[in-house]
Design a protein around this motif. Structure first.
Motif: not given
Length: 254
Positions: A20, A40, A42, A48, A92, A94, A130, A175
């Motif tokens: 991420y 999390l 996402k 990311r 959504r 994740c 989420w 994702l």
């Protein structure tokens, strides 16, 4: 149901695996419990991202979260059917970084906790959903649920469900909410490979959320409570004295 897990890896290790954009700093946690903040990963705005959410999903359409039962787990088999999860599995999805999870095996009056994790210590990615709940009085909060699947052969003697674990090569697909359809994403949700995880019996200290440390992974078998020993009936005075009265040659001290 999965209701406790750990994330003790360093922020650098987690960022390296999940790739991420952010570089957050966070402490190791060994006993993550429902309603607590969880990490999390996402996909948003083409990249990311690391985020935090409260464990216990509240769908966006709920009017009063105080009267709504928090959704800690979501069954993979019904994600596309349940109103609580239908929108989230489409838009959504994740990942929830973890080192492993705890589960309890009931045997009579004994509930034995187990620490279930890869023997080689590798990081795991639990599949999750989420939602952002917007309170009528103002303020938003992100909430999340962990997805579960049928247990594999290793897990079944302990519990019939287990977290859905996403392999690193499937991170992008899971994702990619916009380009990877929900009907294809749910095909990634299946029991873990038999050699991925090992189960270790541990202490009931994990039962209390105030306990949080690597000692929760130490092997310990819970002993069944001992049945109270039934007291022998007290002998009568005559029997105790060895006869029927005071003239039996014994001294009567009572």
């Amino acid at each position: 149901m999965c209701g406790r897990y750990s994330l003790s890896a360093s922020p650098e290790e987690v960022q390296t695996l999940f790739k991420y954009i952010e570089q957050p700093n966070f402490p190791p946690r060994y006993n993550i419990a429902p309603t607590q903040p969880i990490a999390l990963v996402k996909q948003e705005n083409g990249g990311r991202h690391f985020g935090l959410a409260r464990w216990g999903l509240v769908p966006s359409w709920v009017k009063d979260p105080a009267s709504f039962t928090l959704l800690l787990n979501a069954r993979a088999e019904t994600l596309e059917e349940k109103p609580s999860f239908r929108a989230a599995v489409r838009h959504r999805r994740c990942l929830m970084p973890a080192n492993g999870f705890f589960e309890w095996q009931r045997s009579g009056s004994v509930k034995q906790p187990y620490w279930i994790a890869p023997p080689d210590g590798r990081l795991l990615a639990f599949a999750g959903l989420w939602e952002t709940y917007s309170h009528p009085d103002g303020g938003d909060i992100d909430t999340a649920a962990l997805i579960t699947v049928d247990a594999n052969t290793m897990m079944k003697p302990i519990h019939h469900r287990m977290p859905a674990i996403i392999a690193p090569e499937d991170f992008e697909a899971w994702l990619s909410n916009g380009s990877f359809m929900a009907r294809d994403a749910v095909k990634l949700l299946k029991p873990a490979a038999e050699d991925l995880l090992a189960a270790t019996p541990v202490s009931t200290r994990v039962n209390s959320v105030i306990n949080d440390g690597p000692y929760l992974w130490d092997r310990e078998v819970v002993e069944a409570p001992q049945k109270p020993v039934k007291a022998e009936p007290k002998p009568s005075r005559k029997k105790a004295m060895g006869g029927s009265g005071p003239d039996n040659g014994q001294l009567d001290l009572f």
